[in-house]
Design a protein around this motif. Structure first.
Motif, PDB file in Angstrom:
ATOM      1  N   ILE A  54      46.525  41.942  39.746  1.00 46.85           N
ATOM      2  CA  ILE A  54      47.556  41.885  40.789  1.00 46.85           C
ATOM      3  C   ILE A  54      47.211  40.803  41.805  1.00 46.85           C
ATOM      4  O   ILE A  54      48.047  39.974  42.182  1.00 46.85           O
ATOM      5  N   GLY A  55      45.968  40.791  42.251  1.00 51.06           N
ATOM      6  CA  GLY A  55      45.555  39.804  43.251  1.00 51.06           C
ATOM      7  C   GLY A  55      45.607  38.387  42.713  1.00 51.06           C
ATOM      8  O   GLY A  55      46.005  37.450  43.423  1.00 51.06           O
ATOM      9  N   ALA A  56      45.236  38.211  41.439  1.00 53.10           N
ATOM     10  CA  ALA A  56      45.290  36.877  40.842  1.00 53.10           C
ATOM     11  C   ALA A  56      46.723  36.376  40.771  1.00 53.10           C
ATOM     12  O   ALA A  56      47.008  35.201  41.029  1.00 53.10           O
ATOM     13  N   ALA A  57      47.657  37.276  40.420  1.00 61.04           N
ATOM     14  CA  ALA A  57      49.061  36.884  40.322  1.00 61.04           C
ATOM     15  C   ALA A  57      49.662  36.575  41.688  1.00 61.04           C
ATOM     16  O   ALA A  57      50.546  35.728  41.811  1.00 61.04           O
ATOM     17  N   PRO A  63      55.581  38.029  37.886  1.00 59.58           N
ATOM     18  CA  PRO A  63      55.975  39.258  37.167  1.00 59.58           C
ATOM     19  C   PRO A  63      54.791  39.985  36.535  1.00 59.58           C
ATOM     20  O   PRO A  63      54.801  41.218  36.446  1.00 59.58           O
ATOM     21  N   SER A  64      53.779  39.239  36.126  1.00 61.28           N
ATOM     22  CA  SER A  64      52.599  39.882  35.533  1.00 61.28           C
ATOM     23  C   SER A  64      51.906  40.777  36.554  1.00 61.28           C
ATOM     24  O   SER A  64      51.479  41.897  36.233  1.00 61.28           O
ATOM     25  N   ALA A 108      57.894  36.150  29.406  1.00 61.98           N
ATOM     26  CA  ALA A 108      57.869  37.415  28.664  1.00 61.98           C
ATOM     27  C   ALA A 108      56.525  37.612  27.968  1.00 61.98           C
ATOM     28  O   ALA A 108      55.921  38.696  28.042  1.00 61.98           O
ATOM     29  N   GLY A 109      56.041  36.562  27.298  1.00 57.81           N
ATOM     30  CA  GLY A 109      54.757  36.680  26.614  1.00 57.81           C
ATOM     31  C   GLY A 109      53.623  36.932  27.578  1.00 57.81           C
ATOM     32  O   GLY A 109      52.741  37.782  27.315  1.00 57.81           O
ATOM     33  N   ALA A 110      53.617  36.214  28.710  1.00 58.06           N
ATOM     34  CA  ALA A 110      52.560  36.413  29.708  1.00 58.06           C
ATOM     35  C   ALA A 110      52.608  37.822  30.277  1.00 58.06           C
ATOM     36  O   ALA A 110      51.569  38.434  30.554  1.00 58.06           O
ATOM     37  N   THR A 111      53.808  38.361  30.441  1.00 61.90           N
ATOM     38  CA  THR A 111      53.952  39.711  30.995  1.00 61.90           C
ATOM     39  C   THR A 111      53.484  40.765  30.002  1.00 61.90           C
ATOM     40  O   THR A 111      52.893  41.784  30.394  1.00 61.90           O
ATOM     41  N   VAL A 112      53.734  40.537  28.709  1.00 58.58           N
ATOM     42  CA  VAL A 112      53.221  41.476  27.699  1.00 58.58           C
ATOM     43  C   VAL A 112      51.696  41.475  27.700  1.00 58.58           C
ATOM     44  O   VAL A 112      51.055  42.536  27.624  1.00 58.58           O
ATOM     45  N   VAL A 113      51.091  40.298  27.811  1.00 64.53           N
ATOM     46  CA  VAL A 113      49.631  40.221  27.904  1.00 64.53           C
ATOM     47  C   VAL A 113      49.142  40.974  29.140  1.00 64.53           C
ATOM     48  O   VAL A 113      48.143  41.706  29.089  1.00 64.53           O
ATOM     49  N   THR A 126      46.600  44.101  29.466  1.00 67.49           N
ATOM     50  CA  THR A 126      45.429  43.979  30.343  1.00 67.49           C
ATOM     51  C   THR A 126      45.349  45.167  31.296  1.00 67.49           C
ATOM     52  O   THR A 126      44.261  45.687  31.572  1.00 67.49           O
ATOM     53  N   THR A 127      46.495  45.602  31.798  1.00 68.94           N
ATOM     54  CA  THR A 127      46.520  46.768  32.687  1.00 68.94           C
ATOM     55  C   THR A 127      45.946  47.990  31.990  1.00 68.94           C
ATOM     56  O   THR A 127      45.114  48.720  32.551  1.00 68.94           O
ATOM     57  N   LEU A 128      46.397  48.230  30.777  1.00 65.21           N
ATOM     58  CA  LEU A 128      45.901  49.391  30.023  1.00 65.21           C
ATOM     59  C   LEU A 128      44.404  49.275  29.757  1.00 65.21           C
ATOM     60  O   LEU A 128      43.645  50.234  29.953  1.00 65.21           O
ATOM     61  N   ALA A 129      43.971  48.095  29.323  1.00 66.16           N
ATOM     62  CA  ALA A 129      42.564  47.917  28.966  1.00 66.16           C
ATOM     63  C   ALA A 129      41.658  47.990  30.184  1.00 66.16           C
ATOM     64  O   ALA A 129      40.643  48.708  30.181  1.00 66.16           O
TER      65      ALA A 129
END
Length: 496
Positions: free
Chosen positions: A154-157, A321-322, A372-377, A381-384
């Motif tokens: 979140i902070g990086a985004a 969005p990420s 979209a692809g970056a948001t899926v990644v 990442t959130t889950l992991a």
């Protein structure tokens, strides 16, 4: 030597402070990530602003990375011994001091030193997670730890577009004034809100272990980060890797023979802990390629045939969005971990990261597909990232949570450093001239995506090999004596 400290908070602290504990700690985590990313938009202009070479200026990033890698396990161990709130405030204060120092100078040597001070902030997340484990009741702990883990993304985004706007429309020192003010706010908020954890593991601090780990990590990460500029086969890089191997081998020998080691390698040797650390390294590698490649891809000149020629501000907004997804999905990660176990969440997250890179490979020319692809990644990442500290908390004794999570964050840092070097190596070997300058080809970017996706799948495989929880949680076992500071309250913080 039994070193203890009484809690600095009076009994019966206000319910308001208890309710604010989680958001205040999360603010500290976001602030840490912002501090690490705000300098990125400045890098192209810093040689002109400071009169230093581009290679020297790059040390403003390298110094933060090295300092964070060294200080995270050291401050984590100090938190377990002397008080997590006390050490957390120290880390935030060093981070703030680094920003304030940057506001006062344009001298590159001072700026690099200041950025090294800011690297202490890397310990904020593991210390905060350990505080949450000690303070919160079990029904609140999972979602809070998941949120705390997500603050890195979140902070990086948020940090990149914030810094880009400031750099574009104001004097570059203003950026550090802003981060310095945010740092002061963070120190004050933690000082007022967060109570000292009563859980301690008393003993003598392992100074020799801290020095050995610092020397080994500096050699390793310096070799990784400078392999491209100096040449992977150069005497300096080969010497650094050889020195890292020797120093870390001697350090491991010393740790195994120390009564109270900085890093309990016997604990790391347990599959539940060691495999979690390995998964953290692989997840860090896979995640970091997304940020690195996305930023370069969308800023590439339109003359390349694939680039969008976006400004640094627009690039930051593409990553926004990420950050929003990571904020919204952290409670979902906690619910999956509660229902299926954190190792399943970690495996699922790593698989989703790989799926995100598959989207990037399918189409990296249209802006909406890139986002979209970056948001899926970011979703994966959130889950992991949310599952990793939960795995550690379930596998280690209460008196080792800060140091164990510090090592886990360190492994993520090493993975990110390796990702940066690997992506750079791939892109350097796949370039074509555009406007008289070599520019990475689209094929190079797609290879980087494929590499990161493969590593993500390897992380998922490692996650599935992590043993499940035993009948009695290892954290409740008699591995280590846990001390509660005199006057400390009994039980968890009920009102949080």
């Amino acid at each position: 030597m039994d070193r203890t400290a009484a809690t600095t908070e009076p009994p019966g602290a206000s319910p308001l402070r208890e309710r604010l504990t989680v958001p205040v700690l999360a603010f500290g985590g976001i602030l840490m990530a912002v501090m690490q990313t705000v300098v990125v938009p400045l890098l192209p202009d810093l040689p002109r602003l400071t009169g230093a070479s581009a290679g020297t200026v790059s040390w403003m990033v390298t110094a933060t990375l090295l300092a964070g890698a060294v200080l995270t396990p050291v401050l984590g161990r100090a938190g377990d011994m002397y008080g997590k709130r006390r050490v957390l405030l120290t880390a935030l204060a060093l981070m703030t001091a680094g920003s304030v120092l940057c506001t006062l100078t344009s001298d590159i040597a001072v700026l690099i030193t200041a950025r090294a001070l800011s690297g202490a902030a890397a310990a904020v997340v593991p210390l905060s997670i350990s505080i949450l484990r000690d303070e919160l009741p079990p029904d609140r702990r999972g979602s809070a730890v998941a949120l705390m883990s997500s603050t890195v993304g979140i902070g990086a985004a948020l940090g990149l577009p914030l810094a880009a706007v400031i750099v574009q429309y104001a004097d570059w020192h203003t950026m550090f004034w802003v981060t310095g003010a945010l740092g002061v706010t963070g120190v004050a908020a933690v000082g007022w809100t967060v109570r000292e954890s009563p859980v301690r593991e008393p003993g003598r601090f392992d100074v020799a272990g801290a020095i050995g780990l610092a020397a080994g990590l500096v050699c390793l990460l310096l070799g990784v980060s400078q392999g491209g500029p100096w040449g992977w086969g150069s005497a300096r890089v080969v010497g650094l890797f050889a020195a890292a191997l020797v120093v870390l081998a001697l350090w491991s020998w010393q740790q195994l023979r120390t009564e109270r080691p900085l890093v309990d390698l016997r604990l790391v040797g347990r599959p539940r802990v060691g495999l979690s650390h390995l998964a953290a390294l692989l997840a860090g590698f896979a995640f970091y390629a997304n940020t690195l490649v996305t930023a370069q891809l969308v800023q590439a000149p339109e003359a390349t045939g694939y680039g969008l020629g976006l400004s640094i501000v627009a690039t930051g907004l593409c990553l926004l969005p990420s950050g929003i997804v990571m904020l919204l999905l952290s409670p979902v990660s906690a619910r999956i971990s509660a229902a299926r176990g954190p190792r399943v969440t970690l495996a699922l997250g790593a698989t989703v990261i790989a799926a995100g890179y598959a989207v990037r490979i399918a189409d990296s020319r249209q802006l909406w597909m890139i986002i979209a692809g970056a948001t899926v990644v970011a979703t994966g990442t959130t889950l992991a990232y949310s599952a990793l500290p939960t795995l550690i908390l379930r596998a280690v004794p209460p008196g080792r949570t800060a140091s164990a999570n510090g090592v886990n964050v360190l492994m993520r840092t090493i993975g990110q450093a390796g990702s940066s070097a690997a992506v750079a190596a791939v892109l350097v070997h796949h370039t074509s001239p555009v406007g008289g300058a070599p520019v990475p080809t689209l094929h190079g970017y797609l290879l980087a995506f494929a590499m990161a996706g493969a590593v993500a799948l390897l992380a998922a495989a490692v996650a599935l090999r992590i043993p499940g929880d035993p009948p009695q949680d290892a954290a409740d076992g008699p591995d280590r004596a846990v001390h509660r500071a005199p006057g400390a309250r009994d039980g968890a913080m009920k009102g949080a």
